[in-house]
Structures are given as structure tokens and as C-alpha cells.
Write a protein that holds these residues in place. Sequence first.
Motif, PDB file in Angstrom:
ATOM      1  N   ALA A  23     -38.628 -20.167  27.774  1.00 64.67           N
ATOM      2  CA  ALA A  23     -39.700 -20.976  28.349  1.00 64.67           C
ATOM      3  C   ALA A  23     -39.159 -22.331  28.791  1.00 64.67           C
ATOM      4  O   ALA A  23     -38.264 -22.895  28.166  1.00 64.67           O
ATOM      5  CB  ALA A  23     -40.823 -21.171  27.327  1.00 64.67           C
ATOM      6  N   THR A  24     -39.705 -22.833  29.877  1.00 64.69           N
ATOM      7  CA  THR A  24     -39.289 -24.139  30.388  1.00 64.69           C
ATOM      8  C   THR A  24     -39.841 -25.224  29.478  1.00 64.69           C
ATOM      9  O   THR A  24     -41.030 -25.235  29.192  1.00 64.69           O
ATOM     10  CB  THR A  24     -39.828 -24.334  31.814  1.00 64.69           C
ATOM     11  OG1 THR A  24     -39.369 -23.256  32.615  1.00 64.69           O
ATOM     12  CG2 THR A  24     -39.370 -25.646  32.398  1.00 64.69           C
ATOM     13  N   PRO A  25     -38.988 -26.133  29.012  1.00 61.66           N
ATOM     14  CA  PRO A  25     -39.479 -27.220  28.147  1.00 61.66           C
ATOM     15  C   PRO A  25     -40.502 -28.054  28.900  1.00 61.66           C
ATOM     16  O   PRO A  25     -40.403 -28.174  30.115  1.00 61.66           O
ATOM     17  CB  PRO A  25     -38.227 -28.027  27.849  1.00 61.66           C
ATOM     18  CG  PRO A  25     -37.094 -27.090  28.107  1.00 61.66           C
ATOM     19  CD  PRO A  25     -37.563 -26.159  29.196  1.00 61.66           C
ATOM     20  N   PRO A  26     -41.440 -28.648  28.268  1.00 60.67           N
ATOM     21  CA  PRO A  26     -41.632 -28.588  26.826  1.00 60.67           C
ATOM     22  C   PRO A  26     -42.489 -27.389  26.437  1.00 60.67           C
ATOM     23  O   PRO A  26     -43.675 -27.356  26.727  1.00 60.67           O
ATOM     24  CB  PRO A  26     -42.346 -29.889  26.503  1.00 60.67           C
ATOM     25  CG  PRO A  26     -43.152 -30.185  27.749  1.00 60.67           C
ATOM     26  CD  PRO A  26     -42.352 -29.596  28.905  1.00 60.67           C
ATOM     27  N   ALA A  27     -41.901 -26.400  25.809  1.00 60.59           N
ATOM     28  CA  ALA A  27     -42.643 -25.248  25.307  1.00 60.59           C
ATOM     29  C   ALA A  27     -43.365 -25.675  24.036  1.00 60.59           C
ATOM     30  O   ALA A  27     -42.861 -26.511  23.289  1.00 60.59           O
ATOM     31  CB  ALA A  27     -41.682 -24.102  25.005  1.00 60.59           C
ATOM     32  N   PRO A  28     -44.544 -25.130  23.792  1.00 57.84           N
ATOM     33  CA  PRO A  28     -45.262 -25.506  22.569  1.00 57.84           C
ATOM     34  C   PRO A  28     -44.478 -25.097  21.323  1.00 57.84           C
ATOM     35  O   PRO A  28     -43.812 -24.071  21.313  1.00 57.84           O
ATOM     36  CB  PRO A  28     -46.585 -24.742  22.664  1.00 57.84           C
ATOM     37  CG  PRO A  28     -46.458 -23.816  23.799  1.00 57.84           C
ATOM     38  CD  PRO A  28     -45.247 -24.161  24.591  1.00 57.84           C
ATOM     39  N   SER A  29     -44.564 -25.925  20.307  1.00 61.14           N
ATOM     40  CA  SER A  29     -43.880 -25.607  19.056  1.00 61.14           C
ATOM     41  C   SER A  29     -44.821 -25.817  17.888  1.00 61.14           C
ATOM     42  O   SER A  29     -45.813 -26.546  17.982  1.00 61.14           O
ATOM     43  CB  SER A  29     -42.634 -26.470  18.892  1.00 61.14           C
ATOM     44  OG  SER A  29     -42.990 -27.834  18.843  1.00 61.14           O
ATOM     45  N   CYS A  30     -44.485 -25.186  16.786  1.00 60.75           N
ATOM     46  CA  CYS A  30     -45.282 -25.287  15.566  1.00 60.75           C
ATOM     47  C   CYS A  30     -45.133 -26.699  14.990  1.00 60.75           C
ATOM     48  O   CYS A  30     -44.004 -27.168  14.816  1.00 60.75           O
ATOM     49  CB  CYS A  30     -44.809 -24.248  14.554  1.00 60.75           C
ATOM     50  SG  CYS A  30     -45.599 -24.423  12.931  1.00 60.75           S
ATOM     51  N   GLY A  34     -41.536 -26.385  13.565  1.00 59.44           N
ATOM     52  CA  GLY A  34     -40.796 -26.664  14.782  1.00 59.44           C
ATOM     53  C   GLY A  34     -40.380 -25.443  15.595  1.00 59.44           C
ATOM     54  O   GLY A  34     -39.839 -25.576  16.678  1.00 59.44           O
ATOM     55  N   SER A  35     -40.640 -24.236  15.094  1.00 55.94           N
ATOM     56  CA  SER A  35     -40.268 -23.042  15.852  1.00 55.94           C
ATOM     57  C   SER A  35     -41.233 -22.838  17.017  1.00 55.94           C
ATOM     58  O   SER A  35     -42.281 -23.468  17.088  1.00 55.94           O
ATOM     59  CB  SER A  35     -40.233 -21.815  14.948  1.00 55.94           C
ATOM     60  OG  SER A  35     -41.522 -21.525  14.472  1.00 55.94           O
ATOM     61  N   ALA A  36     -40.851 -21.952  17.924  1.00 61.70           N
ATOM     62  CA  ALA A  36     -41.670 -21.705  19.112  1.00 61.70           C
ATOM     63  C   ALA A  36     -43.045 -21.191  18.709  1.00 61.70           C
ATOM     64  O   ALA A  36     -43.166 -20.316  17.863  1.00 61.70           O
ATOM     65  CB  ALA A  36     -40.976 -20.694  20.012  1.00 61.70           C
ATOM     66  N   ALA A  37     -44.072 -21.762  19.300  1.00 60.77           N
ATOM     67  CA  ALA A  37     -45.444 -21.337  19.027  1.00 60.77           C
ATOM     68  C   ALA A  37     -45.766 -20.131  19.901  1.00 60.77           C
ATOM     69  O   ALA A  37     -45.399 -20.084  21.071  1.00 60.77           O
ATOM     70  CB  ALA A  37     -46.417 -22.472  19.312  1.00 60.77           C
ATOM     71  N   ARG A  38     -46.436 -19.167  19.329  1.00 61.66           N
ATOM     72  CA  ARG A  38     -46.867 -17.984  20.066  1.00 61.66           C
ATOM     73  C   ARG A  38     -48.386 -17.973  20.083  1.00 61.66           C
ATOM     74  O   ARG A  38     -49.021 -18.330  19.100  1.00 61.66           O
ATOM     75  CB  ARG A  38     -46.385 -16.704  19.367  1.00 61.66           C
ATOM     76  CG  ARG A  38     -44.901 -16.568  19.222  1.00 61.66           C
ATOM     77  CD  ARG A  38     -44.196 -15.967  20.403  1.00 61.66           C
ATOM     78  NE  ARG A  38     -44.866 -14.895  21.059  1.00 61.66           N
ATOM     79  CZ  ARG A  38     -44.351 -13.713  21.299  1.00 61.66           C
ATOM     80  NH1 ARG A  38     -43.155 -13.415  20.879  1.00 61.66           N
ATOM     81  NH2 ARG A  38     -45.012 -12.814  21.965  1.00 61.66           N
ATOM     82  N   PRO A  39     -48.975 -17.524  21.177  1.00 58.95           N
ATOM     83  CA  PRO A  39     -50.438 -17.446  21.204  1.00 58.95           C
ATOM     84  C   PRO A  39     -50.927 -16.344  20.272  1.00 58.95           C
ATOM     85  O   PRO A  39     -50.193 -15.402  19.978  1.00 58.95           O
ATOM     86  CB  PRO A  39     -50.736 -17.094  22.665  1.00 58.95           C
ATOM     87  CG  PRO A  39     -49.502 -16.392  23.130  1.00 58.95           C
ATOM     88  CD  PRO A  39     -48.354 -17.032  22.392  1.00 58.95           C
TER      89      PRO A  39
END
Length: 118
Positions: A23-30, A34-39
Motif C-alpha cells: 500500500a502507498t504510504p501513509p497506509a493505516p496502521s494499528c 503499529g502493524s498494518a490495519a486491515r478492514p
Amino acid sequence: ENSPSSAAASAARFVGQFDVGDATPPAPSCPHCGSAARPAVLLFGADYASLYEASGQAEEWAAWKQRVLDALAADRSKRLVVIEIGAGTAVPSVRDAGESLLRRAGSRQCTLVRINPT
């Protein structure tokens, strides 16, 4: 071929090729780890059942539902609208979640709206 099964296979291939790291930054994170957030969306070919259970989300979901139901019980003027989008009969777990809230809250305080229900 343009059948539902070929469309699902094509979608599964696409999802299998996608990596949240791409994903192109800024990708959502937890905000916690801090890990990648998933819907909270079921994607074709994904096995979210084990991830959902292992991550503690089942407990979070149950606690949230109980808070909502408690708030509705404490104030009968409050209303809840559950919007379900595109959860056809092939994904009964999504339908069950909305129907469960409707049953538990009662139709006077809860409305279930289904968009693209097939």
C-alpha cells in the motif's frame, strides 16, 4: 467465461496477489502495535475465522455489542441502525450478525438495512 464462479476465482487471485505492505504510504496502521490495519471486511479467498479468533476480536465484538445493547436498554429513545452492504446468502455469518442485533434490541429500537442483499 463470465460466471459467478469464475468471478470469485478471479477475485481470489487478485486478493492473493495483494499484500498490505504494498500500500502507498501513509497506509493505516494499528494504534496499539503499529502493524498494518486491515478492514473488518471478508475478502474472497481469505481465512479470517482463525485470525478473528486468535486476535481477540471476537471478545472485542461481543463487548461492543453488549455496550450497545446496554445503552439501548438504558434509554428507550435511542435507536440503532445496522447497515449491511452486499452480504448475500453465501455469507450467512454477516447476515446472522445483523439479525442477531435486531432480535436482541427489538424492532422498535433497531433497524436492519440491507443493500445489495443477493
